[in-house]
Design a protein around this motif. Sequence first.
Motif, mmCIF file in Angstrom:
data_model
loop_
_atom_site.group_PDB
_atom_site.id
_atom_site.type_symbol
_atom_site.label_atom_id
_atom_site.label_comp_id
_atom_site.label_asym_id
_atom_site.label_seq_id
_atom_site.Cartn_x
_atom_site.Cartn_y
_atom_site.Cartn_z
ATOM 1 N N LYS A 1 0.827 -1.201 0.000
ATOM 2 C CA LYS A 1 0.000 0.000 0.000
ATOM 3 C C LYS A 1 0.864 1.254 0.000
ATOM 4 O O LYS A 1 1.889 1.332 0.634
ATOM 5 C CB LYS A 1 -0.900 0.021 1.236
ATOM 6 N N GLU B 1 -7.781 -1.250 -4.038
ATOM 7 C CA GLU B 1 -6.523 -0.546 -4.267
ATOM 8 C C GLU B 1 -6.080 -0.752 -5.710
ATOM 9 O O GLU B 1 -6.117 -1.873 -6.230
ATOM 10 C CB GLU B 1 -5.448 -1.086 -3.326
ATOM 11 N N THR C 1 -4.823 2.149 6.764
ATOM 12 C CA THR C 1 -4.139 0.899 7.079
ATOM 13 C C THR C 1 -4.372 0.583 8.543
ATOM 14 O O THR C 1 -4.418 1.498 9.375
ATOM 15 C CB THR C 1 -2.627 0.990 6.805
ATOM 16 N N THR D 1 -2.349 -0.656 10.519
ATOM 17 C CA THR D 1 -1.094 -0.555 11.272
ATOM 18 C C THR D 1 -0.789 0.863 11.732
ATOM 19 O O THR D 1 0.180 1.085 12.443
ATOM 20 C CB THR D 1 0.080 -1.064 10.419
ATOM 21 N N ALA E 1 -11.209 -6.567 1.540
ATOM 22 C CA ALA E 1 -9.901 -6.330 2.149
ATOM 23 C C ALA E 1 -10.016 -5.886 3.597
ATOM 24 O O ALA E 1 -9.002 -5.702 4.274
ATOM 25 C CB ALA E 1 -9.117 -5.293 1.346
ATOM 26 N N GLU F 1 -7.853 -3.192 5.435
ATOM 27 C CA GLU F 1 -6.890 -2.734 4.432
ATOM 28 C C GLU F 1 -7.573 -1.904 3.348
ATOM 29 O O GLU F 1 -6.915 -1.404 2.440
ATOM 30 C CB GLU F 1 -6.185 -3.925 3.785
ATOM 31 N N SER F 2 -8.898 -1.786 3.413
ATOM 32 C CA SER F 2 -9.627 -1.019 2.398
ATOM 33 C C SER F 2 -9.424 0.472 2.617
ATOM 34 O O SER F 2 -9.519 0.962 3.745
ATOM 35 C CB SER F 2 -11.123 -1.343 2.469
ATOM 36 N N ASP F 3 -9.143 1.184 1.537
ATOM 37 C CA ASP F 3 -9.089 2.640 1.619
ATOM 38 C C ASP F 3 -10.506 3.195 1.558
ATOM 39 O O ASP F 3 -11.429 2.546 1.065
ATOM 40 C CB ASP F 3 -8.257 3.206 0.461
#
Length: 443
Positions: free
Chosen positions: A2, A247, A259, A261, A321, A324-326
């Motif tokens: 990403k 993405e 994200t 994280t 996702a 993790e999806s935007d």
Amino acid sequence: MKKIILIVFSSMLFITACEDLDQAPDNIASSNSLSNFTAVLNAAYYYQQGAATPMAVMGDFRSDNMEMREAPYTDFHTYNNNITSTMTDQFFAPIYRNLYKSILSSNNVITNSVDDLQVGEAKFLRALSYFKLVLVFGDVPVNLSATPDVNDTSILVRQPKLDVYNTVIIPDLMDAIAVLDNSAFSNGLSGEYDGRASQLAAEALLGKVYAAMGNYGNAETYLFNAISAAAGAGVTLETSFANVIEEGSSEIIFATKLTPTIDDEYDASEFSVWFNGTEDKALLPLNPSLVTAFDNAGDTSRKALSIDDSPTEMKSVKYPAGLESDWVEIRLSDVILLHAEAMNENNSDTAANILTTLDPIRTRAGLGSLSGTATTQADVKQAILDERRLELAFEGQRWFDLVRTGTVDAEMGETINNNYYVFPIPNSEILATGGVITQNPGY
């Protein structure tokens, strides 16, 4: 991998501002000690992350797409003042706080950076922030200073939303259009969109702004400009609906990069969790009327890629996702549909021709043309609204579409006081300002 906009905070970049008022939060905005404002601009992007989940929840759970099923969160789709006490801290304080932090960072770049592209990006982000604030809260305080005087209570007084549109949002987007380019679509990994503001995004957002204001003449102009410029920037409709918000999607015009994280300052679960039924306040969150809408349209393709309507699931599957999806703020389908709406409102073409502009979106979904299915202006308006619901489900658009088009009561099947078209100002802001910031009527 990403493409994430990372913010590197170093001790020399912090300043201390008012700890109580979010119009002047702790920030990295020390204008007299910086010569490179890249980190400050990145902060303006970063704070948009904290607005993603609230916008998603307000856009879909307030509408007829999704439902919260655990008390007292059921108040979210009961249109009275109960929502003030149950959810002000979870949904309204984070979006309010983070958007004003983005604004303060943007102000610093606009005031102090000598890089025209940085200033253009900052003006786009400031306009985007105020646009979200106006959609959600109506009248809002305006601060255009990089170093606001925290003792000046005048900057806390809520300004009429029309003034915010005309004196901040529109001029900022005009300035952004004048200086930005579309390199955001060529500098990413493997040529994909890199998450930055662009001229194309500014034109598309300005079209959406004018539509929200009811100025469909200007909306049509800027939405057409965005559609015309899209191909040159490499922005095209995805061939498969399964990829539209993934993405690397070719039709994303602007997205807030997320994200799991990186802490996004939203202190509750992320939007994908609400939609997929793993948030305990919204288990089986799908509103059955959305299932009916897909079925009535014969829309089996988008239905399968958007929802699971089995008796034990009843959820969205649009974000495979997960975290993790935007968060996609603007994509090409949205702009095409809104342009058709503007054309219809302006009587710019025949009903058949206006509906034909939606054929690429319909064809991708395995559906036939709407041309000939509606002839009156009112019927075309409804056809476009219905198409937006299915194409943009779970993208935070539905409630704001209903408010913009004046169809809240008709679509929701009940009479809703327009006090509840907007949401309550966070109680924390009202208390911190001693009542200078006032509450919306009805809350």
